[in-house]
Write a protein that holds these residues in place. Structure first.
Motif, PDB file in Angstrom:
ATOM      1  N   THR A 109     -25.640   9.150 -33.678  1.00  0.00           N
ATOM      2  CA  THR A 109     -26.250  10.400 -34.046  1.00  0.00           C
ATOM      3  C   THR A 109     -25.614  11.359 -33.164  1.00  0.00           C
ATOM      4  O   THR A 109     -25.577  12.629 -33.257  1.00  0.00           O
ATOM      5  N   THR A 110     -24.752  11.127 -31.915  1.00  0.00           N
ATOM      6  CA  THR A 110     -24.199  12.063 -31.043  1.00  0.00           C
ATOM      7  C   THR A 110     -23.490  13.066 -31.673  1.00  0.00           C
ATOM      8  O   THR A 110     -22.348  12.898 -32.260  1.00  0.00           O
ATOM      9  N   ILE A 111     -23.540  14.334 -31.159  1.00  0.00           N
ATOM     10  CA  ILE A 111     -22.813  15.427 -31.152  1.00  0.00           C
ATOM     11  C   ILE A 111     -22.426  16.018 -29.945  1.00  0.00           C
ATOM     12  O   ILE A 111     -23.489  16.116 -28.868  1.00  0.00           O
ATOM     13  N   GLU A 112     -21.056  16.003 -29.357  1.00  0.00           N
ATOM     14  CA  GLU A 112     -20.775  16.472 -28.165  1.00  0.00           C
ATOM     15  C   GLU A 112     -19.791  17.540 -28.564  1.00  0.00           C
ATOM     16  O   GLU A 112     -19.422  17.866 -29.587  1.00  0.00           O
ATOM     17  N   TYR A 113     -19.449  18.440 -27.374  1.00  0.00           N
ATOM     18  CA  TYR A 113     -18.878  19.588 -27.605  1.00  0.00           C
ATOM     19  C   TYR A 113     -17.805  19.558 -26.214  1.00  0.00           C
ATOM     20  O   TYR A 113     -17.995  19.311 -25.136  1.00  0.00           O
ATOM     21  N   VAL A 114     -16.675  20.333 -26.382  1.00  0.00           N
ATOM     22  CA  VAL A 114     -15.626  20.628 -25.530  1.00  0.00           C
ATOM     23  C   VAL A 114     -15.345  22.084 -25.540  1.00  0.00           C
ATOM     24  O   VAL A 114     -15.382  22.578 -26.701  1.00  0.00           O
ATOM     25  N   THR A 115     -14.837  22.600 -24.407  1.00  0.00           N
ATOM     26  CA  THR A 115     -14.203  24.219 -24.331  1.00  0.00           C
ATOM     27  C   THR A 115     -12.837  23.673 -24.762  1.00  0.00           C
ATOM     28  O   THR A 115     -11.983  23.276 -23.663  1.00  0.00           O
ATOM     29  N   ILE A 116     -12.133  24.462 -25.892  1.00  0.00           N
ATOM     30  CA  ILE A 116     -10.738  23.808 -26.388  1.00  0.00           C
ATOM     31  C   ILE A 116      -9.695  24.341 -25.273  1.00  0.00           C
ATOM     32  O   ILE A 116      -8.961  23.410 -25.039  1.00  0.00           O
ATOM     33  N   SER A 117      -9.849  25.312 -24.642  1.00  0.00           N
ATOM     34  CA  SER A 117      -8.830  25.975 -23.730  1.00  0.00           C
ATOM     35  C   SER A 117      -8.751  25.252 -22.292  1.00  0.00           C
ATOM     36  O   SER A 117      -7.908  25.743 -21.897  1.00  0.00           O
ATOM     37  N   SER A 119      -9.382  21.740 -20.090  1.00  0.00           N
ATOM     38  CA  SER A 119      -9.181  20.164 -20.143  1.00  0.00           C
ATOM     39  C   SER A 119     -10.109  19.633 -19.630  1.00  0.00           C
ATOM     40  O   SER A 119     -10.407  19.509 -18.135  1.00  0.00           O
ATOM     41  N   GLY A 120     -11.077  18.564 -20.056  1.00  0.00           N
ATOM     42  CA  GLY A 120     -12.016  18.052 -19.385  1.00  0.00           C
ATOM     43  C   GLY A 120     -12.944  17.414 -20.335  1.00  0.00           C
ATOM     44  O   GLY A 120     -12.485  17.175 -21.753  1.00  0.00           O
ATOM     45  N   GLY A 121     -14.014  16.841 -19.870  1.00  0.00           N
ATOM     46  CA  GLY A 121     -14.630  15.965 -20.672  1.00  0.00           C
ATOM     47  C   GLY A 121     -15.547  16.323 -21.562  1.00  0.00           C
ATOM     48  O   GLY A 121     -15.896  17.603 -21.476  1.00  0.00           O
ATOM     49  N   ALA A 122     -16.280  15.800 -22.441  1.00  0.00           N
ATOM     50  CA  ALA A 122     -17.225  16.321 -23.378  1.00  0.00           C
ATOM     51  C   ALA A 122     -18.472  16.554 -22.847  1.00  0.00           C
ATOM     52  O   ALA A 122     -19.041  15.826 -21.723  1.00  0.00           O
ATOM     53  N   ASN A 123     -19.267  17.471 -23.612  1.00  0.00           N
ATOM     54  CA  ASN A 123     -20.769  17.831 -22.987  1.00  0.00           C
ATOM     55  C   ASN A 123     -21.620  17.339 -24.320  1.00  0.00           C
ATOM     56  O   ASN A 123     -21.258  17.403 -25.482  1.00  0.00           O
ATOM     57  N   ASP A 124     -22.995  17.145 -23.942  1.00  0.00           N
ATOM     58  CA  ASP A 124     -23.752  17.022 -24.958  1.00  0.00           C
ATOM     59  C   ASP A 124     -24.313  18.264 -25.598  1.00  0.00           C
ATOM     60  O   ASP A 124     -24.549  18.941 -24.946  1.00  0.00           O
ATOM     61  N   PHE A 125     -24.390  18.031 -27.035  1.00  0.00           N
ATOM     62  CA  PHE A 125     -24.601  19.360 -27.714  1.00  0.00           C
ATOM     63  C   PHE A 125     -26.020  19.020 -28.673  1.00  0.00           C
ATOM     64  O   PHE A 125     -26.759  19.991 -28.511  1.00  0.00           O
ATOM     65  N   GLY A 126     -26.220  17.832 -29.161  1.00  0.00           N
ATOM     66  CA  GLY A 126     -27.637  17.167 -29.776  1.00  0.00           C
ATOM     67  C   GLY A 126     -27.150  16.261 -30.599  1.00  0.00           C
ATOM     68  O   GLY A 126     -26.317  15.331 -30.197  1.00  0.00           O
ATOM     69  N   ASP A 127     -28.068  15.878 -31.755  1.00  0.00           N
ATOM     70  CA  ASP A 127     -27.945  14.863 -32.428  1.00  0.00           C
ATOM     71  C   ASP A 127     -27.828  15.222 -34.042  1.00  0.00           C
ATOM     72  O   ASP A 127     -28.538  16.206 -34.364  1.00  0.00           O
ATOM     73  N   LEU A 128     -27.021  14.385 -34.726  1.00  0.00           N
ATOM     74  CA  LEU A 128     -27.186  14.348 -36.206  1.00  0.00           C
ATOM     75  C   LEU A 128     -28.577  14.133 -36.645  1.00  0.00           C
ATOM     76  O   LEU A 128     -29.484  13.125 -36.032  1.00  0.00           O
ATOM     77  N   ARG A 129     -28.906  14.583 -37.993  1.00  0.00           N
ATOM     78  CA  ARG A 129     -30.289  14.262 -38.478  1.00  0.00           C
ATOM     79  C   ARG A 129     -30.477  12.450 -38.484  1.00  0.00           C
ATOM     80  O   ARG A 129     -31.802  11.939 -38.285  1.00  0.00           O
ATOM     81  N   ILE A 130     -29.422  11.776 -39.042  1.00  0.00           N
ATOM     82  CA  ILE A 130     -29.416  10.306 -38.948  1.00  0.00           C
ATOM     83  C   ILE A 130     -28.088  10.078 -38.441  1.00  0.00           C
ATOM     84  O   ILE A 130     -27.075  10.630 -38.207  1.00  0.00           O
ATOM     85  N   ALA A 131     -27.911   8.633 -38.034  1.00  0.00           N
ATOM     86  CA  ALA A 131     -26.709   8.102 -37.582  1.00  0.00           C
ATOM     87  C   ALA A 131     -25.642   7.690 -38.847  1.00  0.00           C
ATOM     88  O   ALA A 131     -26.214   7.022 -39.613  1.00  0.00           O
ATOM     89  N   TYR A 132     -24.505   8.275 -38.407  1.00  0.00           N
ATOM     90  CA  TYR A 132     -23.495   8.058 -39.523  1.00  0.00           C
ATOM     91  C   TYR A 132     -22.000   8.145 -39.137  1.00  0.00           C
ATOM     92  O   TYR A 132     -21.858   8.761 -37.809  1.00  0.00           O
ATOM     93  N   ALA A 166     -22.030  27.909 -31.552  1.00  0.00           N
ATOM     94  CA  ALA A 166     -22.311  28.510 -30.201  1.00  0.00           C
ATOM     95  C   ALA A 166     -23.377  28.251 -29.559  1.00  0.00           C
ATOM     96  O   ALA A 166     -23.524  28.245 -28.449  1.00  0.00           O
ATOM     97  N   THR A 167     -24.405  27.510 -30.104  1.00  0.00           N
ATOM     98  CA  THR A 167     -25.776  27.041 -29.643  1.00  0.00           C
ATOM     99  C   THR A 167     -25.338  25.520 -28.988  1.00  0.00           C
ATOM    100  O   THR A 167     -24.565  24.858 -29.103  1.00  0.00           O
ATOM    101  N   THR A 168     -26.668  24.728 -29.003  1.00  0.00           N
ATOM    102  CA  THR A 168     -26.853  23.577 -28.745  1.00  0.00           C
ATOM    103  C   THR A 168     -28.227  23.045 -29.466  1.00  0.00           C
ATOM    104  O   THR A 168     -28.894  23.951 -29.916  1.00  0.00           O
ATOM    105  N   GLY A 169     -28.065  21.633 -30.196  1.00  0.00           N
ATOM    106  CA  GLY A 169     -29.325  21.413 -30.765  1.00  0.00           C
ATOM    107  C   GLY A 169     -28.882  20.319 -31.943  1.00  0.00           C
ATOM    108  O   GLY A 169     -27.711  19.988 -32.090  1.00  0.00           O
ATOM    109  N   GLY A 170     -29.695  20.030 -32.780  1.00  0.00           N
ATOM    110  CA  GLY A 170     -29.411  18.969 -33.897  1.00  0.00           C
ATOM    111  C   GLY A 170     -28.907  19.683 -34.843  1.00  0.00           C
ATOM    112  O   GLY A 170     -28.890  20.765 -35.211  1.00  0.00           O
ATOM    113  N   SER A 171     -28.539  18.861 -35.862  1.00  0.00           N
ATOM    114  CA  SER A 171     -27.848  19.545 -37.570  1.00  0.00           C
ATOM    115  C   SER A 171     -29.080  19.612 -38.229  1.00  0.00           C
ATOM    116  O   SER A 171     -30.083  18.873 -38.101  1.00  0.00           O
TER     117      SER A 171
END
Length: 337
Positions: A109-117, A119-132, A166-171
């Protein structure tokens, strides 16, 4: 308070003018507003990022980057928080999201985000409603949409979800797609107002959604052939292209295109440099890049096309590692206008 009048500004050596970096705007004829905030948050730099994927026996957390306006080999961006394949993605001008994935060993279910400009690792954003996994993502500057895919027990999703980038949280539930027997690995692309989903196993369907308004997808037209095992979708603000994939009995090199604001069937654009499926693709407003895939060996090729023209793809360079079943996004894609 006294006015300070400046008629001429030079660099320190007084041999040339100053260099302004970042995005600058003139508010009035009287003064200029200089860039503010950290450099990495100003956005719109023309960078593509490719994330995750697999090659035989290995699931990758690799993230590569290229500058779309140039050519050359990809370089390391950082690492994803997961090593798996077939995630989806979307992006604004500053932030890229990687959503879902699976195969190592199961759907997530993982959603992660990066700042595109940066270079670096991803950060936790939230989760999809179900895993797929094997969903396909698109976005405008504020909202990302993910559609299709496969969840546990080989259940094929016929829904779309959305996130606010621009936020964080689930889908959240957005609407439904036209039912197909198998919703694996659709292709998708967008303008700032309209998102397109194309293909599916034994399907040539193209359908569209209005990104700002939740609701079910509506028929747009048809691809030139039934095609799946994308995701080779990308766009300018006006034209969407769908590259590569599989259609019985062979891998495909073909690229289709449509005008996003209209309705109608796709037309032939040209061909990739090699037929392949399970690619990753993204774009600027003028150039599309299509990377990797299975051909049938696992590929590290990156191709590019000029979106406003038609014709065959040209070699751009190579990924840092050959892979299939991965995803691409950029900070200047067609959905950003």
């Amino acid at each position: 308070m006294s006015d300070i009048k400046i008629n001429n500004i030079t660099d320190r050596s007084a041999t040339s003018g100053p260099v302004f970096a970042g995005i600058s705007t003139v508010s009035t004829s009287a003064f200029m507003v200089m860039p503010s905030g950290p450099t990495e948050f100003r956005g719109g730099r023309g960078r593509a990022v490719f994330s995750r994927g697999s090659n035989p026996g290995t699931y990758l957390n690799t993230m590569d980057k290229v500058e779309i306006a140039t050519t050359g080999n990809a370089i390391d961006f950082g690492d994803s928080s997961d090593n798996d394949h077939f995630p989806a993605s979307c992006a604004s001008s500053t932030r890229g999201l990687v959503m879902g994935g699976g195969g190592n060993p199961a759907e997530i279910t993982t959603i992660e985000y990066v700042t595109i400009s940066s270079s670096g690792g991803a950060n936790d954003f939230g989760d999809l409603r179900i895993a797929y996994y094997t969903g396909s993502g698109l976005s405008n500057s504020t909202r990302g949409i993910i559609g299709g895919g496969q969840s546990a027990g080989s259940v094929y999703n016929t829904f779309t979800d959305f996130v606010v980038i621009a936020t964080t949280g689930g889908s959240n539930f957005f609407g439904n797609l036209t039912a197909r027997a198998n919703m694996n690995q659709l292709s998708s692309a967008a303008s700032s107002t309209r998102g397109l989903f194309a293909g599916g196993v034994n399907s040539n369907i193209i359908e569209f959604v209005t990104i700002s308004t939740s609701g079910d997808a509506v028929d747009f037209g048809d691809l030139t052939i039934e095609k799946w095992m994308g995701d080779g979708g990308f766009s300018s603000p006006t034209r969407a292209l769908f590259a590569g994939g599989y259609s019985t009995p062979a891998l495909r090199a073909s690229i289709d295109f449509v005008t996003i604001a209209t309705l109608g069937n796709a037309a032939d654009f040209g061909d990739l440099t090699a037929a392949r499926q399970q690619v990753a693709a993204t774009s600027s407003s003028t150039r599309g890049v299509v990377a990797g895939g299975e051909a049938p060996g696992i590929s590290d090729i990156i191709d590019y096309v000029t979106i406003a023209s038609t014709g065959n793809a040209t070699d751009f360079g190579d990924l840092t590692a050959a892979r299939r079943g991965f995803t691409g996004f950029s900070d200047v894609h067609g959905g950003l206008g």
